[in-house]
Every structure is written in C-alpha cells, then in structure tokens.
Design a protein around this motif. Structure first.
Motif, PDB file in Angstrom:
ATOM      1  N   VAL A 102      11.130  -6.636  -1.962  1.00  0.00           N
ATOM      2  CA  VAL A 102      10.100  -5.645  -1.693  1.00  0.00           C
ATOM      3  C   VAL A 102       9.731  -5.791  -0.222  1.00  0.00           C
ATOM      4  O   VAL A 102       9.502  -6.904   0.256  1.00  0.00           O
ATOM      5  CB  VAL A 102       8.857  -5.872  -2.591  1.00  0.00           C
ATOM      6  CG1 VAL A 102       7.728  -4.936  -2.219  1.00  0.00           C
ATOM      7  CG2 VAL A 102       9.229  -5.688  -4.060  1.00  0.00           C
TER       8      VAL A 102
ATOM      9  N   ASN B 136      11.482   6.056   1.528  1.00  0.00           N
ATOM     10  CA  ASN B 136      10.895   4.958   0.776  1.00  0.00           C
ATOM     11  C   ASN B 136      11.184   5.147  -0.702  1.00  0.00           C
ATOM     12  O   ASN B 136      11.497   6.243  -1.142  1.00  0.00           O
ATOM     13  CB  ASN B 136       9.386   4.878   1.030  1.00  0.00           C
ATOM     14  CG  ASN B 136       8.641   6.084   0.486  1.00  0.00           C
ATOM     15  OD1 ASN B 136       8.354   6.160  -0.708  1.00  0.00           O
ATOM     16  ND2 ASN B 136       8.326   7.050   1.351  1.00  0.00           N
TER      17      ASN B 136
ATOM     18  N   VAL C  84       9.393   0.575  -5.980  1.00  0.00           N
ATOM     19  CA  VAL C  84      10.206  -0.290  -6.829  1.00  0.00           C
ATOM     20  C   VAL C  84       9.390  -0.938  -7.939  1.00  0.00           C
ATOM     21  O   VAL C  84       9.961  -1.587  -8.823  1.00  0.00           O
ATOM     22  CB  VAL C  84      10.930  -1.377  -6.008  1.00  0.00           C
ATOM     23  CG1 VAL C  84      11.936  -0.745  -5.062  1.00  0.00           C
ATOM     24  CG2 VAL C  84       9.943  -2.254  -5.271  1.00  0.00           C
TER      25      VAL C  84
ATOM     26  N   GLN D  94      12.180  -8.490  -8.914  1.00  0.00           N
ATOM     27  CA  GLN D  94      12.831  -7.574  -7.981  1.00  0.00           C
ATOM     28  C   GLN D  94      14.013  -8.232  -7.301  1.00  0.00           C
ATOM     29  O   GLN D  94      13.843  -9.064  -6.413  1.00  0.00           O
ATOM     30  CB  GLN D  94      11.829  -7.081  -6.920  1.00  0.00           C
ATOM     31  CG  GLN D  94      10.850  -6.074  -7.423  1.00  0.00           C
ATOM     32  CD  GLN D  94      11.538  -4.826  -7.949  1.00  0.00           C
ATOM     33  OE1 GLN D  94      12.521  -4.349  -7.413  1.00  0.00           O
ATOM     34  NE2 GLN D  94      10.994  -4.298  -9.028  1.00  0.00           N
TER      35      GLN D  94
ATOM     36  N   SER E 105      14.577  -4.569   4.203  1.00  0.00           N
ATOM     37  CA  SER E 105      15.877  -4.260   3.614  1.00  0.00           C
ATOM     38  C   SER E 105      16.516  -3.079   4.327  1.00  0.00           C
ATOM     39  O   SER E 105      15.853  -2.312   5.000  1.00  0.00           O
ATOM     40  CB  SER E 105      15.694  -3.938   2.128  1.00  0.00           C
ATOM     41  OG  SER E 105      14.877  -2.800   1.980  1.00  0.00           O
TER      42      SER E 105
ATOM     43  N   ARG F  38      11.162  -0.372   0.563  1.00  0.00           N
ATOM     44  CA  ARG F  38      10.921  -0.713  -0.843  1.00  0.00           C
ATOM     45  C   ARG F  38       9.446  -1.091  -0.989  1.00  0.00           C
ATOM     46  O   ARG F  38       8.990  -2.044  -0.376  1.00  0.00           O
ATOM     47  CB  ARG F  38      11.843  -1.840  -1.265  1.00  0.00           C
ATOM     48  CG  ARG F  38      13.323  -1.416  -1.167  1.00  0.00           C
ATOM     49  CD  ARG F  38      14.283  -2.560  -1.400  1.00  0.00           C
ATOM     50  NE  ARG F  38      14.046  -3.243  -2.643  1.00  0.00           N
ATOM     51  CZ  ARG F  38      14.519  -2.863  -3.835  1.00  0.00           C
ATOM     52  NH1 ARG F  38      15.268  -1.785  -3.921  1.00  0.00           N
ATOM     53  NH2 ARG F  38      14.254  -3.544  -4.924  1.00  0.00           N
TER      54      ARG F  38
END
Length: 155
Positions: free
Chosen positions: A57, A34, A37, A53, A2, A7
C-alpha cells in the motif's frame, strides 16, 4: 511507492466517509492513477488489511477518531514498521493536526474533503525513492567525495 497506479487504503469508521473518499479518488484518477486496495473501519482492521496486501500500500487515508485503535495510534504503529504506507489524515477535527505532523503525516485534510485538495495532498507523496539495496548496489562503498559548483555573481 509501487509501479503503476497509487495503491490506497481508506481507514474511517463511517461507511459514507469511506464511500466519499472512494468517489473522490475516482474523480481524480485521470490526473493521478490510483486504486483502492482496501478499506477498514478502524486501526485494527487497517493493520489486518495491510498484512494481507501482497502488492503493498502506498498511502493510507486515515480518520482520527475511530473505535478500538484510532488514527493517531495507527500512525504510531505504522511509523515503527518498515515499508509502511505514507499517512494522510482525513478528519473533521482540526485539533490533532500538530500531533499528526509529529508522526510524519504527509498531509492533514479537513472534512468535507474536496477533490483538488485530495489531489494536492497525494501529490506530496515521495516518488521513486530508491530502496537501501538499490543504493548499496549503485555505490557499495558509499560516497567519498562531494562535488559542488555554483555560478559566480558578476559585479
């Protein structure tokens, strides 16, 4: 991966071990941004967390020995899922290393994990890998030619 901070999902059946990993991630945040999550106490909880999520992730830090669904079984489930996070094992047991790498683990950390070792492991994550749709738009018919040059050696 991402855009933005990495994450991270932490999967360990021991709460102190999860807390230690969170602290280590906070310690290296300046060098590698970082965000944790989610946390899970076993592989079943990890799969449930992953399904919730929305932003995805990037990497799961996974213990090996856990109740219900252990880390090896979790990695097998993830290997079959498109868009699954990369896996880095963080465990006290060295005898599972070969199996972990057979499952394409990015790294294998032995507890107690140290900040610089965690940073090195996270540094192995592939960055900016384009997805299939982007590659299709860039070269809709695929490549037809390969061009290579090399510098000749002088005598």
């Amino acid at each position: 991966m991402s855009d933005g901070p990495l994450r991270v999902l932490i999967v360990d059946d021991e709460a102190p071990a999860r807390a230690r990993l969170k602290n280590l991630l906070a310690d290296i945040n300046g060098e590698l941004p970082n965000v944790v999550v989610g946390e899970a106490a076993d592989g079943v909880e990890a799969l449930e967390c992953l399904s919730r999520q929305e932003g995805g992730v990037d990497v799961a830090l996974v213990d090996i020995r856990m109740p219900r669904l252990d880390g090896i079984a979790l990695a097998q489930h993830l290997a079959a899922r498109p868009g699954a996070p990369a896996v880095i094992f963080a465990t006290a047991y060295d005898q599972y290393a070969v199996r972990a790498f057979e499952l394409s683990a990015i790294d294998y950390l032995l507890k107690p994990v140290r900040a610089q070792r965690l940073l090195a492991a996270l540094g192995k994550l592939p960055l900016g890998v384009p997805d299939a749709a982007l590659l299709q738009r860039l070269a809709p018919e695929g490549r037809k030619h390969l061009h290579s040059t090399s510098a000749g050696a002088s005598s």
